[in-house]
Motif scaffolding. Structure first.
Motif, PDB file in Angstrom:
ATOM      1  N   ALA A 280       0.858  -1.195   0.000  1.00 44.44           N
ATOM      2  CA  ALA A 280       0.000   0.000   0.000  1.00 44.44           C
ATOM      3  C   ALA A 280       0.889   1.238   0.000  1.00 44.44           C
ATOM      4  CB  ALA A 280      -0.896   0.009   1.235  1.00 44.44           C
ATOM      5  N   PRO A 281       0.348   2.308  -0.448  1.00 50.54           N
ATOM      6  CA  PRO A 281       1.150   3.554  -0.392  1.00 50.54           C
ATOM      7  C   PRO A 281       1.546   3.874   1.040  1.00 50.54           C
ATOM      8  CG  PRO A 281      -0.808   3.864  -1.737  1.00 50.54           C
ATOM      9  CD  PRO A 281      -0.959   2.534  -1.069  1.00 50.54           C
TER      10      PRO A 281
ATOM     11  N   GLN B   5      -2.296   7.254  -5.012  1.00 49.95           N
ATOM     12  CA  GLN B   5      -2.606   5.838  -4.859  1.00 49.95           C
ATOM     13  C   GLN B   5      -1.940   4.994  -5.953  1.00 49.95           C
ATOM     14  OE1 GLN B   5      -4.293   4.291  -2.520  1.00 49.95           O
ATOM     15  NE2 GLN B   5      -5.188   6.005  -1.368  1.00 49.95           N
ATOM     16  N   ARG B   6      -1.830   5.534  -7.118  1.00 50.89           N
ATOM     17  CA  ARG B   6      -1.281   4.757  -8.227  1.00 50.89           C
ATOM     18  C   ARG B   6       0.234   4.624  -8.166  1.00 50.89           C
ATOM     19  NH1 ARG B   6      -4.326   6.211 -13.917  1.00 50.89           N
ATOM     20  NH2 ARG B   6      -6.460   5.859 -13.203  1.00 50.89           N
TER      21      ARG B   6
ATOM     22  N   VAL C  39       7.133   4.452  -6.145  1.00 50.14           N
ATOM     23  CA  VAL C  39       8.141   5.485  -5.876  1.00 50.14           C
ATOM     24  C   VAL C  39       8.857   5.176  -4.561  1.00 50.14           C
ATOM     25  CG1 VAL C  39       8.423   7.918  -5.263  1.00 50.14           C
ATOM     26  CG2 VAL C  39       7.041   7.295  -7.227  1.00 50.14           C
ATOM     27  N   ALA C  40       8.091   4.767  -3.566  1.00 44.18           N
ATOM     28  CA  ALA C  40       8.720   4.413  -2.279  1.00 44.18           C
ATOM     29  C   ALA C  40       9.676   3.230  -2.458  1.00 44.18           C
ATOM     30  CB  ALA C  40       7.650   4.087  -1.246  1.00 44.18           C
TER      31      ALA C  40
ATOM     32  N   ASP D   9       9.769   6.943   3.127  1.00 44.90           N
ATOM     33  CA  ASP D   9       8.359   7.363   3.180  1.00 44.90           C
ATOM     34  C   ASP D   9       8.242   8.887   3.182  1.00 44.90           C
ATOM     35  OD1 ASP D   9       7.805   4.740   3.215  1.00 44.90           O
ATOM     36  OD2 ASP D   9       7.082   4.647   5.282  1.00 44.90           O
ATOM     37  N   ASP D  10       9.040   9.533   3.995  1.00 45.27           N
ATOM     38  CA  ASP D  10       8.997  11.000   4.019  1.00 45.27           C
ATOM     39  C   ASP D  10       9.437  11.583   2.680  1.00 45.27           C
ATOM     40  OD1 ASP D  10       7.993  11.204   6.503  1.00 45.27           O
ATOM     41  OD2 ASP D  10       9.862  11.810   7.497  1.00 45.27           O
ATOM     42  N   LEU D  11      10.445  10.966   2.114  1.00 50.41           N
ATOM     43  CA  LEU D  11      10.919  11.460   0.820  1.00 50.41           C
ATOM     44  C   LEU D  11       9.850  11.260  -0.265  1.00 50.41           C
ATOM     45  CD1 LEU D  11      13.373  12.830  -0.364  1.00 50.41           C
ATOM     46  CD2 LEU D  11      14.317  10.599  -0.919  1.00 50.41           C
TER      47      LEU D  11
END
Lengths: 246, 186
Positions: A35-36, B30-31, B36-37, B49-51
């Protein structure tokens, strides 16, 4: 010979790359969370409320801010220096103007301090007793005309004619201010200041006036000069017929 | 792994996002946020996560200058992520700080001990795998595998020619294959 000996070549068979890509995909998939991640507080606000309206392109303040933010430190320092120099110049101008105004109040007379001084009229008689008023009197010796002042000084008007000289004699300045200072109204004005009127200052000012009148190219310098000299105690530059001689 | 399913809102997504519509911004998040993380984590970002949040804030601010569809938007997002990552790595290199992870001070919810152990094993294995690659090879592999970008898009993100990206990918895959086969043989 191993199957990896040709790994420096990029023109080989793509099949090993496809297989390696599948393996890498399976392995690296664990890096991607299901999940994001949890958004930061600022991003959560943006996601909840949307992006705030951006400043319009034509906004001067926004454009200036962006432009200033984009320039380097050296440019910012240069701009700051320019602003500082402009501020110092403005302050110096303000000080100079105030200084000039102060001098005007101190009695330093200058034509530019009286841009709208009315022309002398005979009807303007000073009402203040402290102002030296020239009273023509006749002298037994050769019919000389003397001007007697209320402050006790006397001036000889023998070298000039008429009473215009006595009017100028009452003035405290030389020929540079002769036209104006010949007016008794100016004497009256000065007497209110108390700085240049009266006998205490007439000597100093008339001395200046005498020297000025001697060198002044004004058409009336001849009469005015002698009259100034005559009226003033220190007007020795012009002459021989000053009141001190009498 | 291309996740660009035909979504009826795709055509309107970018337009609405450029207008700052919350639903569009949330949809973009959401996509693409998870991939990216993953990319940032694989490249060694300290706080991925912060980045990631910083990346999407920058993306949302720059949407006004973006033109393209959702597929182009993916490349655009990873371009911003790549730049943010480079900035983060440079900042850390300048400061020279390397703070160890302190689980006791982590305010987030803690997973179970088994999950933590498995994740640690998985992450450690992946990290060891990625450590065999050069930074440029790592970039290309992560963008191609995790970000699911094409060769052209990857070249655009890293600022190289397509041929150079292809060479980097080939060498990276060869190194990965070698490492994986060694691990299997052990």
């Amino acid at each position: 010979m191993t199957p990896f000996d040709d790994d420096t070549s990029v023109s080989g068979n793509d099949l090993p790359d496809v297989i390696a890509m599948a393996m890498a995909r399976q392995t690296l998939r664990s890096l991607v969370p299901d999940a994001p991640p949890t958004p930061s507080a600022e991003l959560a606000t943006v996601l909840r409320e949307g992006m705030p309206a951006a400043a319009p392109e034509g906004s001067r303040l926004g454009a200036l801010t962006r432009r200033l933010a984009g320039v380097g430190v050296a440019t910012k320092l240069l701009l700051a220096t320019g602003v500082a120099v402009a501020g110092v110049g403005g302050a110096a101008t303000a000080v100079a103007i105030s200084h000039e105004v102060d001098h005007h109040g101190d009695g330093v007379d200058s034509p530019r301090n009286h841009p709208a001084t009315p022309s002398p009229t005979p009807s303007q008689t000073p009402s203040d007793a402290a102002v030296p008023v020239a009273v023509p009197t006749s002298d037994d010796k050769g019919g000389k005309t003397e001007t007697e002042r209320h402050d006790g000084t006397r001036s000889d008007d023998s070298s000039r004619e008429g009473s215009s000289g006595s009017d100028d004699g009452g003035s405290r300045n030389g020929s540079d201010d002769g036209d104006r200072s010949g007016s008794t109204s100016s004497g009256s004005d000065d007497s209110h200041d108390g700085s240049t009127s009266g006998s205490s200052t007439s000597g100093d000012t008339s001395h200046d006036g005498g020297s000025d009148s001697g060198s002044s190219p004004q058409p009336t310098s001849g009469d005015g000069g002698s009259s100034d000299g005559g009226s003033s105690d220190g007007g020795s530059s012009d002459g021989g017929s000053s009141g001190s001689d009498g | 792994m291309r996740s660009a399913e035909a979504d009826p809102r795709d055509s309107d997504l970018v337009v609405a996002a450029r207008d700052g519509q919350p639903w569009a911004l949330t949809e973009i998040w959401q996509r693409h946020a998870a991939t990216v993380a993953g990319y940032l984590r694989g490249r060694g970002a300290r706080d991925a996560d912060d980045l990631t949040s910083d990346v999407f804030l920058a993306v949302f601010e720059r949407l006004g200058s973006f033109h393209g569809d959702d597929n182009d938007l993916r490349a655009f997002v990873f371009t911003v992520a790549h730049h943010k990552l480079v900035d983060d790595l440079r900042r850390r290199a300048r400061r020279g700080e390397a703070l160890p992870y302190d689980a006791g001070s982590d305010a987030r919810t803690e997973p179970s001990a088994e999950t933590t152990a498995l994740d640690a094993i998985g992450d450690q294995r992946v990290r060891e795998l990625l450590d065999t690659l050069s930074p440029e090879q790592r970039d290309v592999i992560l963008l191609r595998v995790v970000g699911d970008l094409s060769l052209e898009q990857t070249a655009e993100v890293v600022g190289k020619r397509v041929g150079a990206v292809k060479a980097l990918q080939h060498r990276a895959l060869a190194a990965l294959r070698r490492t994986l086969e060694q691990a299997v043989s052990l």
